[in-house]
Scaffold this active site. Structure first.
Site, PDB file in Angstrom:
ATOM      1  N   ASP A 283       0.829  -1.206   0.000  1.00  0.00           N
ATOM      2  CA  ASP A 283       0.000   0.000   0.000  1.00  0.00           C
ATOM      3  C   ASP A 283       0.872   1.268   0.000  1.00  0.00           C
ATOM      4  OD1 ASP A 283      -2.062   1.775   0.367  1.00  0.00           O
ATOM      5  OD2 ASP A 283      -2.962   0.710   2.054  1.00  0.00           O
TER       6      ASP A 283
ATOM      7  N   GLY B 277      -5.093   3.266  -7.926  1.00  0.00           N
ATOM      8  CA  GLY B 277      -5.308   3.448  -9.358  1.00  0.00           C
ATOM      9  C   GLY B 277      -4.595   4.653  -9.928  1.00  0.00           C
TER      10      GLY B 277
ATOM     11  N   ASP C  67     -10.574   3.959  -1.573  1.00  0.00           N
ATOM     12  CA  ASP C  67     -11.185   2.934  -0.718  1.00  0.00           C
ATOM     13  C   ASP C  67     -12.703   2.851  -0.892  1.00  0.00           C
ATOM     14  OD1 ASP C  67      -8.621   2.866   0.165  1.00  0.00           O
ATOM     15  OD2 ASP C  67      -9.104   3.064   2.292  1.00  0.00           O
TER      16      ASP C  67
END
Ligand code: GLA
Length: 503
Positions: free
Chosen positions: A266, A305, A326
């Site tokens: 992440d 993205g 999210d």
């Protein structure tokens, strides 16, 4: 005598007020039940009325660009570049004795939350120096995720509350309640498993919630399931825990030694050191590290993205990549994400998937009809099916949605082609997905609140000759078809999901 004493006190406090100086490195640490602390560093420099410096917390590192006031009452505004956007943080502060009281609002309309900071050594909590990203090359495909990964992830339901016992009992549930039989395999621990500090050799550690990660992996494997974990290419994860920055190879080896099968990586704290254009090289580093770890590990990229990740995800060894921010457990959030994936179809293929984020099915914010739409849409999109609810406690309706074999077969179709939108009229959309062997999955989505009459023309879906068989994958029954098209009424927020074939 009394007067002299009063004058002395007044004079002393005036001097101390003038001398009061915010300059220094301040830490506000709030202990967490997992043995770590939520830390905010204020590294301040005061020159007369000007305050400069930095604010560092969780994944954010702000440079102070504006201030007002004096040590008795001041504000500082921190600014940071985050990809193409700029973020701000505003704190109201005051010096109280040797404490620095700092208050901020989590949202503009939220009340102030205060933290109390104390002086710590200069340099503590400083942002590490930037390591230039490597030159680009292609990381070879690891041979995994030939169909979209299926499993469970802790974040949507448990966030920071996930622990060893939760993971074990979720694994028990998945193995025993039919989900494993339906294809769900990965049990993925998201953020907040990490220990506060690496060990003396720089190895990543776990916090109190995860006493023995190897033993946990052994347990999950004993159930015939696989274990996933989470980290960040930055110094910190999104929740502020230790990331893999400058320790990529070491962490990949640790994961392999523990028996980890899946990594969600992440972006988070990496935003303070790298531009979006450097993401590919940064993700490649962990792609190489996983390949070199000696264990097959699914590589899941999570950078919301940005920077057209679908164009380079496979080149860094990625098996899946998030395509959006999210998801929330709400119709608006789910549909905004799901119905926005149309242009990404060309980038999905066996081994490499677009990931519109994890499922919210069963978390309570949508109706069963809406969750059926969620499951149908994700299956049409060849999306990873990563459940995000409490598998130990779900209604029969939710269980049926998550384990509908006929819908899962669409998601897992070996051709790996993602659906595209073939028509849209107001709130009604029809999507079609070519399946291996020449059949099509066709979904009639009604995004409106009220029921709507919808019809699909078979040739629009891609059929060259008239199909002969159509099956409703939610009612598990065949649908009578005859002509060039088919009309039906679709309930509000609902879907008719068909598998249509010429044979
Ligand atoms: C980000 C990710 C989420 C979750 C959290 C954990 O917001 O997008 O899916 O992993 O971080 O902190």
């Amino acid at each position: 005598m009394k007067l002299v004493r009063i004058l002395l006190v007044v004079a002393l406090s005036a001097i101390s007020c003038l001398a009061a100086d915010l300059t220094g490195n301040w830490l506000a640490a709030t202990p967490l039940p997992d043995g770590t602390a939520r830390k905010v560093y204020f590294e301040l420099k005061q020159q007369d009325s000007k305050i400069t410096g930095h604010i560092r917390l969780t994944q954010f590192y702000y440079t102070i660009t504006e201030n007002t006031g004096n040590p008795d009452g001041f504000t500082v505004t921190g600014t940071m570049q985050d990809g193409d956007s700029v973020r701000h943080a505003v704190y109201e502060g005051k010096l109280v004795g040797d404490e620095l009281h700092m208050a901020t609002r989590r949202r503009p309309d939220a009340p102030l939350t205060e933290v109390v900071a104390h002086r710590v050594a200069d340099g503590e909590g400083a942002m590490p120096a930037r390591i230039d990203p490597p030159a680009l090359h292609k990381v070879p495909y690891n041979g995994l995720a030939k169909t979209p990964p299926m499993g469970w992830n802790s974040w949507n339901k448990f966030a920071g509350r996930v622990d060893d016992a939760t993971v074990r009992t979720i694994a028990d549930a998945m193995a025993g309640n039919g989900m494993k039989d339906a294809g769900y395999t990965y049990i993925n621990i998201d953020d907040t498993w990490e220990g506060e500090q690496r060990d003396a050799s720089g190895n990543i550690t776990t916090n109190k919630k995860f006493p023995d990660m190897k033993a946990l992996a052994d347990y999950v494997h004993s159930k015939g399931l696989k274990l996933g974990i989470y980290s960040s290419p930055g110094p910190n994860t999104c929740a502020g825990y230790e990331g893999s920055y400058a320790h990529e190879e070491q962490d990949a080896k640790t994961y392999a030694a523990w028996g980890i099968d899946y990594l969600k990586y992440d972006w988070c704290g990496a935003r303070n050191l790298y531009t979006d254009q450097e993401m590919q090289a940064v993700y490649q580093k962990m792609g190489d590290a996983l390949r070199g770890s000696g264990r097959p590990i699914v590589y899941s990229l999570c950078q919301y993205g940005r920077n057209d990740v679908w164009k380079w995800g496979p080149d860094v060894g990625g098996n899946l990549w998030r395509t959006t921010g999210d998801i929330r457990d709400a119709w608006d959030s789910m549909t905004k994400i799901g119905f926005n994936q149309d242009n990404l179809a060309p980038f999905a293929a066996p081994g490499h998937w677009n990931d519109p984020d994890m499922l919210e099915i069963g978390n309570g914010g949508m109706t069963d009809t809406e969750y059926r739409t969620h499951m149908s849409l994700w299956s049409m999109l060849a999306a990873p099916l990563i459940a995000g609810n409490d598998l130990r406690d779900m209604t029969p309706a939710i269980h049926d949605i998550l384990t509908n074999n006929e819908v899962i077969a669409i998601d897992q179709d070996p051709a790996g082609k993602q659906a595209t939108r073939i028509s849209k009229s107001g709130d009604q959309e029809i999507w079609a997905r070519p399946l291996a062997g020449g059949a099509y999955a066709i979904a009639l989505f009604n995004r409106a609140k009220d029921d709507a009459k919808m019809s699909v023309k078979w040739s629009d879906a891609g059929f060259k000759s008239k199909p002969r068989k159509a099956r409703d994958l939610w009612s598990h029954s065949d649908v009578k078809i005859g002509g060039e098209d088919y009309s039906t009424t679709v309930p509000g927020h609902g879907v008719l999901l068909l598998r249509v074939s010429t044979k």
